[in-house]
Scaffold this active site. Structure first.
Site, short mmCIF file in Angstrom:
data_model
loop_
_atom_site.label_atom_id
_atom_site.label_comp_id
_atom_site.label_asym_id
_atom_site.label_seq_id
_atom_site.Cartn_x
_atom_site.Cartn_y
_atom_site.Cartn_z
N THR A 1 0.78 -1.11 -0.08
CA THR A 1 0.17 -0.08 -0.10
C THR A 1 1.06 1.40 -0.12
OG1 THR A 1 -1.54 1.32 1.38
CG2 THR A 1 -0.15 -0.22 2.77
N ASP A 2 0.20 2.41 -0.53
CA ASP A 2 1.04 3.50 -0.52
C ASP A 2 1.02 4.17 0.89
OD1 ASP A 2 -1.76 4.27 -0.14
OD2 ASP A 2 -1.91 5.92 -1.68
N GLU A 3 0.13 3.58 1.96
CA GLU A 3 0.22 4.21 3.56
C GLU A 3 1.66 3.97 3.89
OE1 GLU A 3 -3.22 3.27 5.69
OE2 GLU A 3 -4.49 3.66 4.01
N TYR B 1 -2.00 -0.50 11.04
CA TYR B 1 -1.89 -1.15 9.54
C TYR B 1 -0.92 -0.88 8.96
CZ TYR B 1 -3.33 -1.53 4.96
OH TYR B 1 -3.22 -1.93 3.51
N LYS C 1 2.08 -3.13 7.57
CA LYS C 1 2.47 -3.41 6.01
C LYS C 1 3.93 -3.02 5.66
CE LYS C 1 0.03 -4.59 2.95
NZ LYS C 1 -0.33 -5.90 2.34
#
Ligand code: NAD
Ligand code: DAU
Length: 354
Positions: A135-137, A160, A164
């Site tokens: 993810t970009d997060e 989260y 990741k």
């Protein structure tokens, strides 16, 4: 049926993005055997892949990625050549409620998949690939300017995104230390059919249907970059076939919206589709306490993917949103099915009386 050239193990294939990846591979590549491995948590649903369940090149296996022996037996039975690893706990709000589950699934689960792939493939890594979907997060939160590129330093800020980010590091470590052939991609916010109605768009579509309040976190000024899920599945396909081992590719929609602007657009479209007086849905907007640690803005620069592999998003956002709303309105049974039972308890806990 064509002879099977390789076996692709997709983890999390009964979830939102996974079902689109599975469907694309099963339909477009009859020469591949596609094995969908999923623990069927609240987010996994075999109805999501019902339309390919009878295909000759598809199998489903229920297993937990944190269970080392179970994953070893899946490898022993199916001898996959490629793993596309999507299985994860994926909802930021749940990571605030139960962070340890995210650490277990996203870190231990990814390490387990890597270790079993290494054990199974180490005699000869040629033709093998571990593809990690991220993810970009992991890059943190942007101000009003700038974009995430592949070498933007990691700065995850929720349980989260930290889990990741850690899983991305594990994948690179198995690549660097053991020579496991790995590739990674980091994508922005996906939307489209079969998304569990805890995420912004399906939650709000469902609430509008039932004339329930629309809980906007904080002032609604956070910005996300939205990509139609089938475009993400196509990017994964391109990276699988044309990407280079050891590389990371950012995937994004070049499609930034402030939450509140997106919600107003959704409300307008839904009023029309449901034949309601203009303003009916917007009247449901309710500002609620902000998400703890809420990241302000995500925005992906997907130039590398465009220049090296020729991928660009195929749908304009208004078109994708329109298709998405139609899908949820045409699939009310699916929505009713996933929002019965435990969903109501989740909803009450997260949103109280709203
Ligand atoms: P999802 O929550 O809809 O699906 C996750 C799937 O993983 C479910 O089918 C679930 O049953 C399965 N799963 C969970 N724990 C498992 C376990 N222990 N063992 C086996 N299976 C397990 O998630 P999603 O939105 O489809 O996201 C898929 C992947 O893509 C995730 O890795 C996520 O981090 C990443 N991602 C998501 C988005 C997005 O906008 N949704 C964007 C970028 C990246
Ligand atoms: O950026 C990629 C990520 O996008 C993925 O890695 C995650 O798996 C995926 O869940 C998504 O994360 P977000 O937190 O951005 O998505 P979510 O749909 O939960 O929220 C989108 C925005 O809407 C965010 O700013 C929070 C806000 N929001 C969300 C919900 C559920 C609300 O205002 N109200 C809500 O009820």
């Amino acid at each position: 049926m064509s002879a099977i050239e390789k076996t692709i193990l997709v983890t999390g294939g009964a979830g939102f993005i996974g079902n689109h990846v599975v469907r694309r591979l099963v339909r477009n590549y009859p020469q591949y055997k596609v094995v969908n491995l999923d623990a069927l948590t609240y987010a996994g649903n075999l109805e999501n892949v019902a339309d390919v369940a009878d295909a000759g090149n598809y199998s489903f296996v229920k297993a937990d990625i944190t269970d080392l022996e179970a994953i070893r037996s899946v490898f022993a039975v199916y001898s996959p050549d490629v793993v596309i690893h999507l299985a994860a706990e994926s909802h930021v709000d749940r990571s605030i409620e139960d962070p340890l589950l995210f650490v277990k699934t996203n870190l231990l689960g990814t390490a387990t998949m890597l270790q079993v792939a290494k054990e199974a493939w180490q005699a000869d890594f040629s033709g093998k690939l571990f593809y990690h979907v991220s993810t970009d997060e992991v890059y943190g939160s942007l101000g009003t300017e700038g974009f995430f590129v592949e070498d933007t330093p990691y700065d995850p800020r929720s349980p989260y995104s930290a889990s990741k980010a850690g899983s991305d590091h594990l994948v690179r470590a198995w690549g660097h230390t053991f020579g496991l052939p790995v590739v990674l991609s980091n994508c922005s916010n996906n939307y489209g059919p079969y998304q569990f109605p805890e995420k912004l768009l399906p939650l709000f579509i469902n609430n509008i249907r039932h004339l329930k309040p629309l809980p906007v976190y904080g002032k609604g000024i956070n910005v996300r970059d939205w990509l139609y899920v089938e475009d993400h599945a196509r990017a994964i396909d391109d990276i699988l076939h044309k990407g280079s081992v050891g590389e990371t590719y950012n995937i994004g929609g070049h499609n930034e919206y402030r939450n509140i602007d997106l919600i107003h657009l959704l409300c307008k479209l839904m009023d029309k589709k449901l034949d309601r007086r203009e303003g009916t849905s917007a009247n449901l907007i309710t500002y609620v306490t902000d998400r703890a640690g809420h990241d302000m803005r995500y925005a992906i620069d997907a130039t590398k993917l465009k220049e090296e592999l020729g991928w660009t998003p195929s749908l304009k956002f208004e078109e994708g949103l329109d298709k998405t709303i139609d899908w949820y309105l045409d699939n009310e049974d699916w929505l009713e099915g996933v929002t019965s039972g435990a969903y109501q308890a989740y909803y009450d806990k997260m949103y109280g009386g709203n």
